[in-house]
Design an enzyme around this catalytic site. Structure first.
Site, PDB file in Angstrom:
ATOM      1  N   GLU A 110       0.851  -1.191   0.000  1.00  0.00           N
ATOM      2  CA  GLU A 110       0.000   0.000   0.000  1.00  0.00           C
ATOM      3  C   GLU A 110       0.886   1.240   0.000  1.00  0.00           C
ATOM      4  O   GLU A 110       2.030   1.202   0.462  1.00  0.00           O
ATOM      5  CB  GLU A 110      -0.845  -0.077   1.268  1.00  0.00           C
ATOM      6  CG  GLU A 110      -2.186   0.529   1.377  1.00  0.00           C
ATOM      7  CD  GLU A 110      -2.920   1.214   0.272  1.00  0.00           C
ATOM      8  OE1 GLU A 110      -2.333   1.648  -0.731  1.00  0.00           O
ATOM      9  OE2 GLU A 110      -4.132   1.379   0.470  1.00  0.00           O
ATOM     10  N   ASP A 111       0.354   2.315  -0.526  1.00  0.00           N
ATOM     11  CA  ASP A 111       1.142   3.557  -0.526  1.00  0.00           C
ATOM     12  C   ASP A 111       1.198   4.182   0.866  1.00  0.00           C
ATOM     13  O   ASP A 111       2.245   4.596   1.335  1.00  0.00           O
ATOM     14  CB  ASP A 111       0.600   4.571  -1.556  1.00  0.00           C
ATOM     15  CG  ASP A 111      -0.907   4.819  -1.431  1.00  0.00           C
ATOM     16  OD1 ASP A 111      -1.571   4.187  -0.579  1.00  0.00           O
ATOM     17  OD2 ASP A 111      -1.415   5.656  -2.197  1.00  0.00           O
ATOM     18  N   ASP A 114      -3.626   5.439   6.568  1.00  0.00           N
ATOM     19  CA  ASP A 114      -4.076   6.689   7.199  1.00  0.00           C
ATOM     20  C   ASP A 114      -5.106   6.296   8.278  1.00  0.00           C
ATOM     21  O   ASP A 114      -4.718   5.934   9.379  1.00  0.00           O
ATOM     22  CB  ASP A 114      -4.661   7.548   6.065  1.00  0.00           C
ATOM     23  CG  ASP A 114      -5.128   8.914   6.497  1.00  0.00           C
ATOM     24  OD1 ASP A 114      -5.077   9.226   7.687  1.00  0.00           O
ATOM     25  OD2 ASP A 114      -5.565   9.704   5.636  1.00  0.00           O
ATOM     26  N   PHE A 164      -0.835  16.092   4.612  1.00  0.00           N
ATOM     27  CA  PHE A 164      -1.167  15.508   3.318  1.00  0.00           C
ATOM     28  C   PHE A 164       0.079  15.499   2.448  1.00  0.00           C
ATOM     29  O   PHE A 164       0.716  16.526   2.250  1.00  0.00           O
ATOM     30  CB  PHE A 164      -2.309  16.258   2.636  1.00  0.00           C
ATOM     31  CG  PHE A 164      -2.905  15.467   1.506  1.00  0.00           C
ATOM     32  CD1 PHE A 164      -3.779  14.428   1.763  1.00  0.00           C
ATOM     33  CD2 PHE A 164      -2.544  15.726   0.195  1.00  0.00           C
ATOM     34  CE1 PHE A 164      -4.295  13.653   0.726  1.00  0.00           C
ATOM     35  CE2 PHE A 164      -3.060  14.973  -0.848  1.00  0.00           C
ATOM     36  CZ  PHE A 164      -3.941  13.933  -0.583  1.00  0.00           C
ATOM     37  N   ASP A 171      -1.092  10.765  -4.721  1.00  0.00           N
ATOM     38  CA  ASP A 171      -1.632  11.861  -5.525  1.00  0.00           C
ATOM     39  C   ASP A 171      -2.416  12.858  -4.699  1.00  0.00           C
ATOM     40  O   ASP A 171      -2.810  12.597  -3.560  1.00  0.00           O
ATOM     41  CB  ASP A 171      -2.578  11.305  -6.590  1.00  0.00           C
ATOM     42  CG  ASP A 171      -3.889  10.789  -5.965  1.00  0.00           C
ATOM     43  OD1 ASP A 171      -3.813   9.961  -5.043  1.00  0.00           O
ATOM     44  OD2 ASP A 171      -4.971  11.242  -6.390  1.00  0.00           O
ATOM     45  N   ARG A 177       1.785  11.950  -8.818  1.00  0.00           N
ATOM     46  CA  ARG A 177       2.242  10.576  -8.571  1.00  0.00           C
ATOM     47  C   ARG A 177       3.651  10.352  -9.109  1.00  0.00           C
ATOM     48  O   ARG A 177       4.374   9.475  -8.644  1.00  0.00           O
ATOM     49  CB  ARG A 177       1.298   9.561  -9.237  1.00  0.00           C
ATOM     50  CG  ARG A 177      -0.111   9.534  -8.672  1.00  0.00           C
ATOM     51  CD  ARG A 177      -0.852   8.312  -9.214  1.00  0.00           C
ATOM     52  NE  ARG A 177      -2.297   8.408  -9.069  1.00  0.00           N
ATOM     53  CZ  ARG A 177      -2.976   8.053  -7.966  1.00  0.00           C
ATOM     54  NH1 ARG A 177      -2.345   7.627  -6.912  1.00  0.00           N
ATOM     55  NH2 ARG A 177      -4.283   8.153  -7.936  1.00  0.00           N
TER      56      ARG A 177
HETATM   57  P1  IMP Z   1      -7.125   4.968   4.776  1.00  0.00           P
HETATM   58  O1  IMP Z   1      -8.262   4.049   4.386  1.00  0.00           O
HETATM   59  O2  IMP Z   1      -7.618   6.201   5.455  1.00  0.00           O
HETATM   60  O3  IMP Z   1      -6.025   4.279   5.512  1.00  0.00           O
HETATM   61  O4  IMP Z   1      -6.612   5.563   3.431  1.00  0.00           O
HETATM   62  C1  IMP Z   1      -5.651   5.029   2.677  1.00  0.00           C
HETATM   63  C2  IMP Z   1      -5.675   5.703   1.322  1.00  0.00           C
HETATM   64  O5  IMP Z   1      -5.959   7.107   1.418  1.00  0.00           O
HETATM   65  C3  IMP Z   1      -4.318   5.627   0.696  1.00  0.00           C
HETATM   66  O6  IMP Z   1      -4.164   4.444  -0.041  1.00  0.00           O
HETATM   67  C4  IMP Z   1      -4.289   6.873  -0.165  1.00  0.00           C
HETATM   68  O7  IMP Z   1      -4.844   6.605  -1.420  1.00  0.00           O
HETATM   69  C5  IMP Z   1      -5.158   7.867   0.557  1.00  0.00           C
HETATM   70  N1  IMP Z   1      -4.356   8.830   1.371  1.00  0.00           N
HETATM   71  C6  IMP Z   1      -4.312   8.924   2.712  1.00  0.00           C
HETATM   72  N2  IMP Z   1      -3.475   9.896   3.110  1.00  0.00           N
HETATM   73  C7  IMP Z   1      -2.961  10.434   1.983  1.00  0.00           C
HETATM   74  C8  IMP Z   1      -1.993  11.470   1.725  1.00  0.00           C
HETATM   75  O8  IMP Z   1      -1.425  12.119   2.622  1.00  0.00           O
HETATM   76  N3  IMP Z   1      -1.717  11.719   0.408  1.00  0.00           N
HETATM   77  C9  IMP Z   1      -2.298  11.044  -0.610  1.00  0.00           C
HETATM   78  N4  IMP Z   1      -3.183  10.049  -0.422  1.00  0.00           N
HETATM   79  C10 IMP Z   1      -3.529   9.745   0.866  1.00  0.00           C
HETATM   80 MG    MG Z   2      -4.388   4.079  -2.016  1.00  0.00          MG
END
Ligand code: IMP
Ligand code: MG
Length: 191
Positions: A110-111, A114, A164, A171, A177
């Site tokens: 995963e990138d 969060d 962020f 992105d 990206r």
């Molecule tokens: P989660 O479900 O909140 O853990 O979100 C994960 C996804 O939110 C990641 O795979 C990203 O696509 C997006 N995301 C969360 N934080 C960021 C950020 O700081 N920059 C860009 N994308 C983010």
């Molecule tokens: Mg993602």
């Protein structure tokens, strides 16, 4: 230099709204370490790296070349952020895996983690498919906004503050990206 000319010379890589958090060199070193660790821990196992599109594409491409083992890759696409910076909480599967993961050792790449909602849901979905094991490798971990506190992240590139960030696959509204580094967006409203 006039403001107009400065603006004309500004590129995606030098955008004044971005502040570099981790450089290309720092990222490369960290990915090599993660690759070595996974190489040690998965020797002799049938390994599949599952990239979560689109954000993980750069991380996956680098990580797989840092793993000195036979492996296969597959992709899933889920949407949890709809062109914005806020989590909606719902996770929709846009593209499923192409191949079975039965009896395979899976690492989900995963990138960024969060809130943890996306990965928690993904682990639930993949967990019902008979894999030998499922672990998580995330390039970035942003622990502060975590809702799913119980989510176990096995491999982490960098732990970052609650900002962020873009670049290295991540992105803002689809852009940035391709930046080879990770940068904080100083004013998310301005992207
Ligand atoms: P989660 O479900 O909140 O853990 O979100 C994960 C996804 O939110 C990641 O795979 C990203 O696509 C997006 N995301 C969360 N934080 C960021 C950020 O700081 N920059 C860009 N994308 C983010
Ligand atoms: Mg993602």
């Amino acid at each position: 230099m006039t403001a107009g000319l400065t603006q004309m010379l500004e590129t995606e890589f030098t955008n004044g709204n971005l502040e570099v958090l981790y450089s290309e060199t720092q990222i490369g070193e960290r990915i090599r370490e993660l690759g070595l660790q996974i190489t040690r821990e998965y020797a002799g196992k049938d390994l599949v790296l599952v990239g979560v599109l689109k954000g993980s594409c750069v991380f996956l491409a680098d990580l797989m070349r840092a793993i000195d083992l036979p492996l296969t890759i597959d992709f899933m696409s889920v949407s949890s952020y709809k062109d914005g910076t806020k989590s909606t909480g719902d996770v929709e599967i846009l593209k499923d895996l192409s191949n079975s993961i039965r009896d395979k050792h899976v690492i989900i790449a995963e990138d960024i983690v969060d809130t943890g909602l996306t990965l928690t849901r993904l682990v639930e979905i993949l967990g019902s498919r008979g894999a030998a094991s499922i672990k998580i490798a995330t390039f970035l971990d942003k622990p502060e906004p975590r809702i799913k506190k119980e989510l176990v992240v096995d491999y982490t590139g960098f732990v970052i503050p609650n900002k962020f960030v873009v670049g290295y696959g991540l992105d803002a509204a689809g852009r940035y990206r391709n930046l080879p580094f990770i940068a904080v967006v100083k004013d998310p409203a301005a992207v």
